[in-house]
Scaffold this active site. Structure first.
Site, PDB file in Angstrom:
ATOM      1  N   THR A   2      -2.449  10.480   5.696  1.00  0.00           N
ATOM      2  CA  THR A   2      -1.957  11.790   5.269  1.00  0.00           C
ATOM      3  C   THR A   2      -3.137  12.689   4.927  1.00  0.00           C
ATOM      4  OG1 THR A   2       0.041  10.734   4.396  1.00  0.00           O
ATOM      5  CG2 THR A   2      -0.434  12.968   3.643  1.00  0.00           C
ATOM      6  N   ASP A   8       0.857  -1.186   0.000  1.00  0.00           N
ATOM      7  CA  ASP A   8       0.000   0.000   0.000  1.00  0.00           C
ATOM      8  C   ASP A   8       0.894   1.237   0.000  1.00  0.00           C
ATOM      9  OD1 ASP A   8      -2.055   1.852   0.273  1.00  0.00           O
ATOM     10  OD2 ASP A   8      -2.258   1.543   2.432  1.00  0.00           O
ATOM     11  N   GLY A  34       1.439   4.945   0.020  1.00  0.00           N
ATOM     12  CA  GLY A  34       0.787   6.202   0.338  1.00  0.00           C
ATOM     13  C   GLY A  34       1.733   7.371   0.156  1.00  0.00           C
ATOM     14  N   ASN A  35       1.247   8.561   0.435  1.00  0.00           N
ATOM     15  CA  ASN A  35       2.050   9.758   0.211  1.00  0.00           C
ATOM     16  C   ASN A  35       3.237   9.866   1.166  1.00  0.00           C
ATOM     17  OD1 ASN A  35       0.574  11.324  -1.940  1.00  0.00           O
ATOM     18  ND2 ASN A  35      -1.095  10.954  -0.511  1.00  0.00           N
ATOM     19  N   ASP A  73     -10.579   6.884   7.018  1.00  0.00           N
ATOM     20  CA  ASP A  73      -9.162   6.533   6.953  1.00  0.00           C
ATOM     21  C   ASP A  73      -8.333   7.724   7.442  1.00  0.00           C
ATOM     22  OD1 ASP A  73      -6.559   5.779   6.293  1.00  0.00           O
ATOM     23  OD2 ASP A  73      -7.199   4.688   4.504  1.00  0.00           O
ATOM     24  N   ASP A 116      -6.367   2.870  -2.619  1.00  0.00           N
ATOM     25  CA  ASP A 116      -6.479   2.527  -1.202  1.00  0.00           C
ATOM     26  C   ASP A 116      -7.925   2.655  -0.727  1.00  0.00           C
ATOM     27  OD1 ASP A 116      -6.333   5.300  -1.604  1.00  0.00           O
ATOM     28  OD2 ASP A 116      -5.430   5.680   0.342  1.00  0.00           O
ATOM     29  N   GLY A 157      -8.786   6.908  -5.267  1.00  0.00           N
ATOM     30  CA  GLY A 157      -7.555   6.255  -4.835  1.00  0.00           C
ATOM     31  C   GLY A 157      -7.759   4.753  -4.674  1.00  0.00           C
ATOM     32  N   VAL A 190       3.444   0.748   2.849  1.00  0.00           N
ATOM     33  CA  VAL A 190       3.251  -0.318   3.836  1.00  0.00           C
ATOM     34  C   VAL A 190       3.272  -1.666   3.121  1.00  0.00           C
ATOM     35  CG1 VAL A 190       1.720  -1.258   5.603  1.00  0.00           C
ATOM     36  CG2 VAL A 190       1.868   1.221   5.278  1.00  0.00           C
ATOM     37  N   THR A 217       0.312  27.475  24.404  1.00  0.00           N
ATOM     38  CA  THR A 217       0.334  27.304  22.944  1.00  0.00           C
ATOM     39  C   THR A 217       0.138  25.848  22.535  1.00  0.00           C
ATOM     40  OG1 THR A 217       1.817  29.208  22.732  1.00  0.00           O
ATOM     41  CG2 THR A 217       1.677  27.727  20.854  1.00  0.00           C
TER      42      THR A 217
END
Length: 258
Positions: free
Chosen positions: A132, A6, A8-9, A129, A109, A107, A13, A184
């Site tokens: 990213t 898989d 991804g950006n 999901d 995925d 996509g 995986v 912060t």
């Protein structure tokens, strides 16, 4: 053994399926400017460290949402295992109809997520999901991918905040107890994490309303466990759901071609 990949950006995986479970899952950075040899050496090392034999892999399935990386991984898998991988797209698994305007824009995925949800539950379902990107893929009980909603992922939102605001520090992705930030770090956690909690809950509610209330929700992705207050919304929180979908597609395609 079956190997599901898989891409991804952020990471690619790799999952090894044997004895009816994912026995090994490992990640390699999705570096699109690297050669097939780079990924081959990394994968060989993972197999060696896990005491896995390359010749035991009988099926390879590839999903990639990084177009420049797709031919690299395809060439690497073909060389390493002697056979081209099954490359997932909307046409590979005809059991699910893709009812969006341009099916090839979805996509692979997300196709895998929909396949896994449909195969497991055979009900209207939305797969959230947490990667990213934060995606919502809705599949119907009769096997139609109805559509997708996309928002920036948690880490993507945090990085965007840092890159555009010089004085803000990086903060851990931890759910705060209060929405009223006292410093912060707390303020950023409240705004992003609690904000995303409301976003996800609101999107699931809206999708259910559009399906007349008949819709279960599933969660996957590397960050799916971060906002644990959402877990009551899901029938399943499964980081391996995308890999499950790839496995199901790979097994079906292999059976059909046998």
């Amino acid at each position: 053994m079956l190997l599901a990949v898989d891409a991804g950006n952020t990471d690619t995986v790799f999952g090894i399926w044997q004895n009816e479970e994912w026995t090994h899952v490992f990640r390699i950075r999705s570096l699109s400017d690297e050669s097939p040899n780079y990924f081959e050496s990394k994968l060989r090392l993972h197999f060696l460290e896990a005491n896995l034999a390359l010749d035991k892999v009988t099926v390879t399935v590839l999903s990639s949402v990084v177009p420049p990386l797709t031919p690299t991984l395809k060439a690497m898998l073909s060389t390493l295992f002697g056979e081209s991988p099954i490359v997932v797209g909307p046409d590979v698994y005809p059991a699910l109809k893709v009812e969006i305007d341009h099916p090839h824009e979805i996509g692979s995925d997300l196709v895998a997520n929909a396949v896994a949800a449909f195969t497991k539950y055979n009900r209207n379902a939305v797969v959230v999901d947490f990667g990213t990107a934060l995606t919502f893929t809705t599949v119907s009980a009769d096997g139609r991918i109805l559509g997708v909603a996309i928002a920036p992922g948690l880490k993507t939102a945090v990085k965007a905040l840092f890159s555009n605001t010089a004085q803000l520090p990086e903060v851990p992705l931890q759910l705060p107890e209060s929405a009223i930030g006292k410093n912060t770090t707390h303020a950023i956690q409240a705004g992003i994490l609690l904000g995303y909690e409301s976003l996800v809950r609101g999107m699931i509610t809206r999708i259910r309303r559009e399906l007349d209330g008949d819709c279960i929700a599933l969660a996957t992705g590397g960050l799916s466990s971060i906002i644990d207050t959402l877990h009551g919304e899901f029938v399943e929180v499964n980081r391996s759901l995308t890999l499950d979908g790839l496995r199901i597609i790979g097994e079906k395609v292999k059976q059909k071609s046998a």
